[in-house]
Every structure is written in C-alpha cells, then in structure tokens.
Write a protein that holds these residues in place. Sequence first.
Motif, short mmCIF file in Angstrom:
data_model
loop_
_atom_site.label_atom_id
_atom_site.label_comp_id
_atom_site.label_asym_id
_atom_site.label_seq_id
_atom_site.Cartn_x
_atom_site.Cartn_y
_atom_site.Cartn_z
N LYS A 180 0.87 -1.17 0.00
CA LYS A 180 0.00 0.00 0.00
C LYS A 180 0.91 1.23 0.00
O LYS A 180 1.74 1.40 0.89
CB LYS A 180 -0.90 0.01 1.23
CG LYS A 180 -1.91 1.13 1.20
CD LYS A 180 -2.97 0.95 2.25
CE LYS A 180 -3.99 2.06 2.14
NZ LYS A 180 -5.07 1.88 3.10
N ASP A 200 -4.88 6.93 7.84
CA ASP A 200 -4.73 5.51 7.51
C ASP A 200 -3.28 5.11 7.75
O ASP A 200 -2.40 5.44 6.97
CB ASP A 200 -5.10 5.27 6.04
CG ASP A 200 -5.03 3.81 5.64
OD1 ASP A 200 -4.50 2.99 6.41
OD2 ASP A 200 -5.49 3.49 4.53
N THR A 201 -3.04 4.41 8.82
CA THR A 201 -1.68 4.07 9.22
C THR A 201 -1.18 2.76 8.61
O THR A 201 -0.16 2.22 9.04
CB THR A 201 -1.57 3.99 10.75
OG1 THR A 201 -2.46 2.97 11.23
CG2 THR A 201 -1.91 5.33 11.40
N SER A 202 -1.86 2.26 7.58
CA SER A 202 -1.48 0.97 7.01
C SER A 202 -0.58 1.07 5.77
O SER A 202 -0.34 0.07 5.10
CB SER A 202 -2.74 0.17 6.66
OG SER A 202 -3.45 0.79 5.60
N ASP A 225 2.67 1.09 3.47
CA ASP A 225 3.99 0.45 3.50
C ASP A 225 5.08 1.39 3.01
O ASP A 225 6.23 1.26 3.41
CB ASP A 225 3.99 -0.79 2.60
CG ASP A 225 2.96 -1.81 3.04
OD1 ASP A 225 3.07 -2.30 4.17
OD2 ASP A 225 2.03 -2.10 2.24
#
Length: 120
Positions: free
Chosen positions: A3, A44-46, A48
């Motif tokens: 991501k 959104d802390t997801s 990469d």
Amino acid sequence: MAKILIAEDEDSLRRFVSRALKMDGHEVDEAVDGAHGLDQLREDTSYDLLLSDIRMPVMDGIELAHTAAEEFPELKILLMTGFAEQRERAETLASVIVDVVPKPFSLPDIRSAVAEALTA
C-alpha cells in the motif's frame, strides 16, 4: 503487494506513477502536497511506502519525511526530485529515507526504485 501513498504536486506525474504502480499490483493513494499526504498518513496508518516529491507547496517532502518518520517509524520513505540542491538537502535524511530518485525517470526506473524500497 504494498500500500503506497504518492505525494506529488504535479498532477500528470502523480497520475503516471500511480497508474504504473497499480499495474504492478500495488494499492496506491495520491496526495497533492505534503500537508495532504501527512493528513492521509494520519488517517490511515497501514501504508507500507511513502513516495514523495521533495519540492511541493504547503509542506515540502523534506518536512513530510521528517514528520512521517517520527510518527510512523516503520514506514519506508522514498523521495523524488529534479533539483540537485534538493537532492543535497535530502542527504540529511539518510537515516529515515531509503533513497532519492532523480527526475526525470523512466517507468522501469520508478518501478525498480519502489521495488527496492519495499524490500529495504
């Protein structure tokens, strides 16, 4: 796949890179400047990888990289620039970024740089 958030103020380049990375199977979001990018990272802390231009209005990529590295230490950061003096400024970020990709770049160049950053 990864991501990725692209922070780039030049619309055509941002869309070009976004399409290329999506073709590689990545999930890609776009931000029009560093402040917008930081807002998205906080929402959104997801992510990469953060792929950011250095020279942008509102908040530049150097400030974005410093803040993102502090708030999201696991996030990989790859910068882009077409200006030699900006590349020199980025040298102070060696401990928080993976690399700086010089502009202009080809499609294979940016794909390769992103792949290397994700495995770094």
